[in-house]
Write an enzyme that holds these catalytic residues in place. Structure first.
Site, short mmCIF file in Angstrom:
data_model
loop_
_atom_site.label_atom_id
_atom_site.label_comp_id
_atom_site.label_asym_id
_atom_site.label_seq_id
_atom_site.Cartn_x
_atom_site.Cartn_y
_atom_site.Cartn_z
CB ALA B 20 41.91 9.64 -39.22
N GLY B 22 44.40 13.24 -33.72
CA GLY B 22 45.72 13.68 -33.27
C GLY B 22 46.78 12.60 -33.39
CG ASP B 43 38.21 9.62 -37.45
OD1 ASP B 43 37.12 10.23 -37.27
OD2 ASP B 43 39.21 9.86 -36.76
CG ASP B 112 38.19 11.04 -29.06
OD1 ASP B 112 37.96 12.15 -29.57
OD2 ASP B 112 37.43 10.06 -29.18
CB CYS B 153 42.14 -7.82 -22.77
SG CYS B 153 40.81 -7.40 -21.63
CB CYS B 168 22.12 17.09 -3.21
SG CYS B 168 23.33 15.89 -2.76
#
Lengths: 328, 643
Positions: B20, B22, B43, B112, B153, B168
């Site tokens: 719920a 953007g 959400d 997201d 899918c 590193c």
């Protein structure tokens, strides 16, 4: 820096979009003034987008009363009978839009837009007309063009599940990002020339590339039909189809174009398009929002000069309808 | 199509929205306007200020409240008579099982993150409910349709794994600003303010043995007699001065690289920090810890400014001071949070000083915050366009208009005049381990790698299973569950620490393991191949999964890339310059490889070779237009099918 920094409030609220178009563009947006005429579903979507973007002001013109049609695709109108009865569509939308972003001044202007003079339009940086007759589109476009300041002009129309946007930025100078010879990102300055609406639709059809979106031609037929019959925009229905097809034939003959180039099925869909299709409103309102933001910020290639969307094939297409000398 | 307002398919539909935010706000609004009457929405998030530039159903007064609930209330105001059921919950919760998903006609994602998308993909496959996926970043967007057996899918095409960097690079040889951010955030900030018991790679490993610090003493602990400024300067000098000198002593490292410069605070800021002590006292007095800010204290106004080395040094020292002065209780428990202003200030300064040392350009706080916080840049317009496209596909799904399903790309720059480009979906990938159940193979050293490594990095991270069950034949080696008995738990705990070959049912080369997630209804068979050696840089986990796997990001620059497994380990520091980019990298040169679904009457050459680009003409004859891509320039972004 010109010393006019964004406030802390603006930086916090606009953080995510500043990361898209930069602080400078955001500043320009905050100083811009937008006029929108005709508050149907697509215009409502556009207004929502531009208010969220943080323009300086938004002025709405629509003296219509609330109808079933208005409620069907305009989410800014809340169906509260007591409130609706006394207010115009523009007033109701204005109340809803204000709360989306308290930093934007949203207001209503009453009256017949086509009677307003150049000094009215001079107050704005961007003018958008929607559900407008052909005559009004042309006349407002001309008034904007006569002003010494550049006023960007757009038309937007959605019928059935099709949508059209027209853009006139006159002479537009802008910057865009490119990669130079060494593949390093750099900024270049560009300039575009746009034809007026009148100039654009006067381009003979037979000189246009064959692949031009059929929706362009179909919309012109509908436009001419409504003008010839003295209709309000969108005041058209299935009963009109035979007359519309007859007009299509006449126009095609005059333009030396094979009339089968514009499918009758497309004409039928547009004729039945009194109500907008909400997903198309969202798409067209979104594209228009992006275009206006580009025009104000002076960043990014604006589209030149028509945009079409048809939910039937799902393509969103840019068409350049202009005389060759005006093409960039 | 406009008559769909009254379409019976739409009116009768029961739709699930996941997200719920953007896309979700725009989608819920458009669904409601389009005549949908029964919408469920999940959400787990609450509303934040930075959402308000695009999630237009929310107001300032809603900050802190549930997105799903507030979105529902807002939409009911203009469509009071429809049913919207909100769930303030994580879609991965066991409540949202296959039975739950089966009640819907279509599922619409506005997520997201990759993890949740994969999870929903599996549940939709198991429940046999079509899924409409979507994503946006800035001006780019896409919408795709996934119908079991008919199209790919969501996982048929490998998605790029979250970006990771070799250790590193972070600890010794940074070459980009993002490396400095990762160092500042995951090493220095963690060391100073985080859990002291966590393993930390902060001190550079050098071949020169004489670098070992004062024995028994932790350099990073504040000494009893040290005032905060002395402490700050000592830490500064240690990480930016001493550690660099130690690194320089290893000549080999710098043979082909620019040598860093050690930086000492006395050279940058000779005097004492004698500014606004009053401010520090003030901030101690205030209860509002969130308002404690170095920038405020130092009078730095603009987060878009790039500070000088001296300014960064001031910020570094002042931030440290403010943490100790007003947030001492939190020290030892802090983890970096992009909305923690002081933490962002500290990390920006530290990253910049390190960057200065290594000759890397410095960045503003605004930019640093975006990188450190994996912030996705986002605007309302793209979300609105995508929402419209989602609803159009959803309606096709409800009408079972399979031949017209499309994947649609929203482009920033037009391709063949198109800003919105529809493409036919692809057929399922026969080697997709999720929807085609094809087996995988794993190269691993069965005498060195433990079951724990296999579970964390392969089963959970790479295969995306939440609650796995691992079996060798009939023997249960490991499982996650709520109702396990004590002795089982003890058994599994013990198993985790064993190397594969020493498990109760020995796992060696040639073994076939079965890995399942019951909630996702996903079973994977993994064939084990024993391998002795692995490349420390390219294969730091010592495990390589093949047959179907997440592909590494392929980019134009030739920085060494690790195939990250996305998990947080001490051998590969996970970070991203940007949030996981869920989208196919879209540009004019993007071509989509793979087998297309055949359509009758298409002209042009059509090859069925999996690995080559389709060469097809654009069919353009009116209403029945299908966009089929021409052969485009071969591009580094080409996706290969793994055989």
């Amino acid at each position: 820096m010109n010393g006019e920094e964004l406030t802390e409030q603006e930086t916090a609220l606009y953080d995510r979009q500043i990361r898209v178009w930069g602080a400078d563009a955001q500043r320009r947006l905050s100083k811009s003034h937008i006029l929108v005429y005709g508050m149907k579903g697509t215009a409502a979507e556009f207004c929502k987008n531009i208010v969220l973007a943080g323009v300086g002001s938004l002025t709405l013109v629509d003296d219509g009363a609330v109808t079933e049609d208005a409620l069907s695709s305009n989410f800014l109108i809340l169906p509260d009978e007591n409130v609706c009865a006394e207010k115009t569509v523009a007033e109701l939308c204005c109340n809803s839009l204000k709360v989306f972003n308290p930093m934007v001044r949203v207001s209503v202007e009453k009256g017949d837009l086509s009677s307003f003079g150049g000094d009215f339009f001079d107050r704005f940086d961007v003018v958008i007309v929607s559900c407008c007759t052909l005559m009004t589109k042309k006349s407002i476009n001309e008034k904007c063009r006569k002003l010494s300041k550049r006023v960007a002009f757009y038309t937007v129309d959605c019928r059935n599940s099709c949508g059209e946007i027209f853009v006139d930025l006159q002479k537009h100078i802008y910057t865009k990002k490119k990669l130079d010879e060494n593949n390093q990102p750099t900024t270049v300055e560009c300039e575009l020339q746009y034809p007026s609406f009148q100039e654009s639709i006067s381009v003979p059809w037979r000189t246009l590339p064959r692949r031009v979106s059929k929706l362009y031609f179909a919309m012109r037929v509908i436009e001419r039909f409504e003008e010839a019959e003295g209709r309000n925009p969108g005041e058209i229905s299935i009963e009109d189809l035979p007359a519309v097809l007859k007009l299509k034939k006449e126009i095609c003959e005059a333009q030396s174009m094979n009339e089968s180039h514009i499918p009758n099925a497309l004409m039928e869909r547009l004729v039945m398009g009194r109500r907008e299709f909400p997903p198309v409103c969202a798409i067209i309102g979104g594209i228009l929002g992006q275009e206006v933001i580009k025009a104000i910020s002076g960043k990014g290639d604006p589209l030149q000069n028509f945009f079409f969307f048809d939910a039937m094939d799902g393509k969103g297409v840019i068409e350049n309808i202009s005389y060759p000398s005006l093409c960039n | 199509m406009a008559s769909l307002h009254h379409s019976s398919a739409v009116k009768a539909a029961k739709v699930l929205m996941v997200g719920a935010g953007g896309i979700g706000c725009e989608l819920l609004k458009t669904l409601a306007l389009s005549g949908f009457q029964d919408i469920h929405i999940i959400d787990m998030d609450t509303i934040e200020v930075s959402n308000l530039n695009r999630q237009f159903l929310f107001r300032q007064s809603h900050v802190g409240q549930s997105k799903a609930m507030v979105a529902r209330d807002a939409v009911l105001r203009f469509r009071p008579n429809i049913s919207i059921t909100p769930y303030h919950a994580n879609v991965k919760d066991s409540d949202f099982n296959v039975e739950f998903f089966k009640q819907f006609n279509v599922v619409l994602n506005g997520l997201d993150n990759l993890e949740a998308r994969r999870h929903v993909n599996r549940l939709c496959l198991a429940a046999e409910v079509p899924l409409v996926e979507s994503g946006t970043t800035g001006f780019l967007g896409q919408v795709t349709v996934h119908a079991k057996g008919k199209t790919e899918c969501y996982e048929c095409q490998p998605k790029p794994a979250p970006k990771t960097y070799p250790v590193c690079t972070i600890t010794s040889t940074p070459s980009k600003f993002v490396h400095c951010i990762v160092w500042a955030k995951d090493l220095l900030f963690a060391k100073l303010f985080g859990d002291k018991n966590q393993e930390n790679d902060l001190n550079v490993r050098s071949s020169d043995a004489s670098n070992s610090p004062e024995n028994g003493e932790d350099v990073f602990e504040r000494r009893d007699n040290e005032n905060i400024e002395q402490y700050g300067r000592r830490i500064y000098d240690h990480v930016f001065g001493y550690n660099i000198e130690v690194a320089l002593s290893n000549q080999e490292t710098w043979k082909n690289r620019n040598r860093p410069k050690p930086i000492y605070s006395r050279d940058v800021l000779p005097g004492k920090l004698n500014h606004q002590n009053g401010n520090v006292d003030k901030s101690c007095a205030t209860d509002d810890l969130s308002s404690v800010s170095t920038m405020a204290s130092l009078g730095l106004k603009n987060p878009q400014d790039v500070w000088s080395l001296a300014e960064n040094t001031r910020v570094f020292l002042e931030s440290l001071k403010l943490f100790f002065a007003s947030r001492e209780k939190e020290i030892g428990n802090l983890s970096f949070d992009k909305d923690d202003q002081l933490a962002v200030e500290f990390v920006t300064a530290a990253a910049n000083i390190r960057a200065a040392s290594f000759g890397i350009p410095l960045h503003s706080l605004f930019e640093a915050k975006g990188i450190a916080g994996n912030i996705v840049h986002a605007v309302a317009t793209t979300n609105a366009v995508v929402a419209g496209l989602i609803v159009i596909e959803a309606i096709k799904v409800l009408k079972k208009d399979i031949d017209n399903y499309r994947m649609t790309y929203c482009l920033e720059h037009p391709s063949k005049k198109m800003l919105l480009m529809p493409v036919e979906p692809f057929e399922p990938n026969k080697s997709c381990c999720v929807c085609s159940k094809s087996p995988l193979s794993l190269e691993i050293n069965t005498h060195h790698s433990k079951l724990r490594d296999f579970v964390e990095k392969i089963v959970k991270a790479e295969l995306g299973m939440n609650s796995p069950i691992i079996m060798h034949g009939v023997t249960l080696l490991y499982e996650v569950g709520d109702d396990l008995e004590e002795d089982m738990i003890a058994n599994y705990t013990a198993n985790l620490e064993k190397v594969l070959s020493e498990l109760p049912s020995s796992v060696i080369g040639g073994t076939m393991l079965t890995v399942e997630d019951l909630q996702q209804e996903l079973t994977c068979n993994i064939y084990i191949k024993h391998r002795e050696e692995f490349d420390e840089e390219k294969e730091p986990d010592g495990m390589v999964l093949s047959g179907w796997t997440q592909a590494p990001l392929e980019k134009k620059d030739d920085n060494k890339k690790l195939v990250g497994n996305g998990g947080s380990t001490s051998t590969a520091l996970p970070t991203e310059g940007q949030k996981e980019v869920e989208l196919v990298e879209i540009s004019e040169e993007t071509e989509i490889s793979g087998k297309k679904r055949k359509q009758p009457g298409i002209s042009g050459d059509e090859t069925n070779n999996h690995n080559e680009i389709q060469k097809l003409d654009v069919v353009d004859d009116g209403e029945d237009d299908l966009v089929i891509l021409d052969q485009c320039d071969i591009d580094k972004k080409k996706k290969k099918r793994l055989q």
